[in-house]
Design a protein around this motif. Structure first.
Motif, mmCIF file in Angstrom:
data_model
loop_
_atom_site.group_PDB
_atom_site.id
_atom_site.type_symbol
_atom_site.label_atom_id
_atom_site.label_comp_id
_atom_site.label_asym_id
_atom_site.label_seq_id
_atom_site.Cartn_x
_atom_site.Cartn_y
_atom_site.Cartn_z
ATOM 1 N N TRP A 138 -70.962 -6.425 -13.055
ATOM 2 C CA TRP A 138 -71.415 -6.003 -11.724
ATOM 3 C C TRP A 138 -70.356 -5.135 -11.049
ATOM 4 N N LYS A 139 -69.080 -5.508 -11.237
ATOM 5 C CA LYS A 139 -67.999 -4.715 -10.654
ATOM 6 C C LYS A 139 -67.982 -3.310 -11.266
ATOM 7 N N SER A 140 -68.180 -3.239 -12.569
ATOM 8 C CA SER A 140 -68.187 -1.943 -13.251
ATOM 9 C C SER A 140 -69.343 -1.071 -12.772
ATOM 10 N N LEU A 141 -70.511 -1.682 -12.589
ATOM 11 C CA LEU A 141 -71.675 -0.923 -12.105
ATOM 12 C C LEU A 141 -71.448 -0.433 -10.681
ATOM 13 N N GLY A 142 -70.914 -1.301 -9.818
ATOM 14 C CA GLY A 142 -70.652 -0.902 -8.440
ATOM 15 C C GLY A 142 -69.627 0.215 -8.354
ATOM 16 N N ALA A 143 -68.547 0.100 -9.144
ATOM 17 C CA ALA A 143 -67.516 1.134 -9.132
ATOM 18 C C ALA A 143 -68.067 2.464 -9.638
ATOM 19 N N ILE B 140 -78.823 1.201 -8.559
ATOM 20 C CA ILE B 140 -78.640 0.247 -7.456
ATOM 21 C C ILE B 140 -79.366 -1.054 -7.776
ATOM 22 N N ASP B 141 -80.611 -0.947 -8.246
ATOM 23 C CA ASP B 141 -81.392 -2.142 -8.593
ATOM 24 C C ASP B 141 -80.701 -2.937 -9.696
#
Length: 348
Positions: A64-69, A11-12
């Motif tokens: 960021w999109k890849s991490l969120g997904a 999350i961080d």
């Protein structure tokens, strides 16, 4: 046991990447706004720097999109494992179709309801953090897209004005060509010296006017090319931003439905536990999620259908399509009805 707390670091990392992307977006937006106002001459633009900036922003947005997904998918996987643990704790026999990845996740031990509840609490805490991140990202990305679109429109208008000026100069120069030829032919065939001098003077004047128009066209062309190169750079970035808005919507929608699933599972667990589970003091974000669930009369309604829908949208927006399988010689023969041509036959 599910280790949702292990996702705190992810999350961080996701939040830090989003912050970096927003900072780069602001820089690129300021640069593009300057181009829209015409603050920089087209021949003074440092294109390698601008291209590197746009590339950096796009890469940060993709990261960021890849991490969120990935976080949304991991929470979903954890929820599925917890649900199987809950069913197992009730004495259900998990059928062979459910014994693959999930079975490896739950192992062979029967967890106590209190342990399963703790896993759900941890998953809901991560859900709350991620939901807050999506709530913050959505308006920022939407506003950035609108700003980029507005600035791009102004740059495109500047290029269109140049297109008009270039075309006008070209048409005027082309229109002078027959008049120039007419004066030249007239001067060559004129018998009267005064008439010949007048035709030659007119010929020189038209030639000079023609040269001015051609020179104007030559001067405007590089400016037009520079603006078009800027448009190509920032249109790609605006397209990436538009995709980001759609992706955040898909991630947030899936997370919301998955969170309902987690809370419904938590309530079922508390209802079925014998003896009753002790009252647990939950964090404020988790308590807020549960309160919102309880206040919504439609929460949990038709959950399976809604989950299937958001999963489908999520997969379409955020998961790459499976790679196409290579066509074998047998398949090629089936499609053509004949043997594939050899290299020698192709050369012939």
């Amino acid at each position: 046991m599910v280790k949702a707390h292990s996702l705190d670091g992810e999350i961080d990392k996701t939040e830090a990447t989003l912050d970096d992307a927003i900072k780069s977006l602001d820089v690129a937006n300021t640069v593009l706004a300057g181009h829209a106002r015409g603050d920089t001459r087209p021949d003074a633009i440092n294109f390698p720097v601008e291209e590197a900036l746009a590339r950096e922003v796009t890469e940060l947005l993709d990261r960021w999109k890849s991490l969120g997904a990935a976080l949304v998918k991991e929470l979903d996987r954890m929820t599925a494992i917890v649900e199987l643990q809950y069913r197992q704790s009730l004495g259900e026999k998990i059928d062979g179709g459910s014994t693959g990845l999930f079975r490896r996740g739950i192992g062979h031990s029967h967890l106590k309801p209190a342990a399963i509840l703790a896993d759900l609490d941890a998953a809901l805490a991560v859900s709350a953090s991620l939901a807050e991140l999506f709530r913050r990202a959505r308006p920022v990305l939407a506003r950035a897209f609108r700003d980029y679109e507005a600035h791009l429109t102004r740059v495109i208008e500047r290029r269109r004005h140049l297109d008009f000026d270039i075309e006008t100069a070209r048409l005027q120069a082309d229109g002078l060509a027959p008049r120039i030829e007419d004066r030249r032919a007239g001067a060559l065939s004129a018998r009267d010296e005064d008439a010949k001098s007048e035709l030659e003077a007119d010929h020189r004047r038209l030639l000079a006017e023609h040269d001015v128009l051609r020179q104007r066209e030559r001067v405007l062309q590089p400016r037009r090319s520079a603006l078009q190169r800027l448009i190509d750079i920032y249109e790609t970035l605006a397209g990436a931003l538009n995709g980001q808005v759609a992706a955040v919507n898909a991630m947030a929608a899936k997370l919301a439905v998955d969170t309902e699933q987690r809370i419904a599972l938590m309530k079922a667990l508390a209802s079925d536990a014998v003896p009753p589970l002790p009252v647990v003091e939950r964090s404020a974000p988790v308590a807020a999620l549960i309160a919102a669930f309880e206040a919504n009369v439609l929460a949990g309604y038709d959950l399976a259908t809604r989950k299937a829908h958001v999963d489908s949208v999520f997969a379409r927006r955020l998961e790459p399509p499976p790679p196409a399988e290579p066509v074998t010689e047998e398949q090629a023969q089936d499609e053509t009805g004949s043997e594939p041509a050899s290299s020698s036959e192709i050369e012939k």
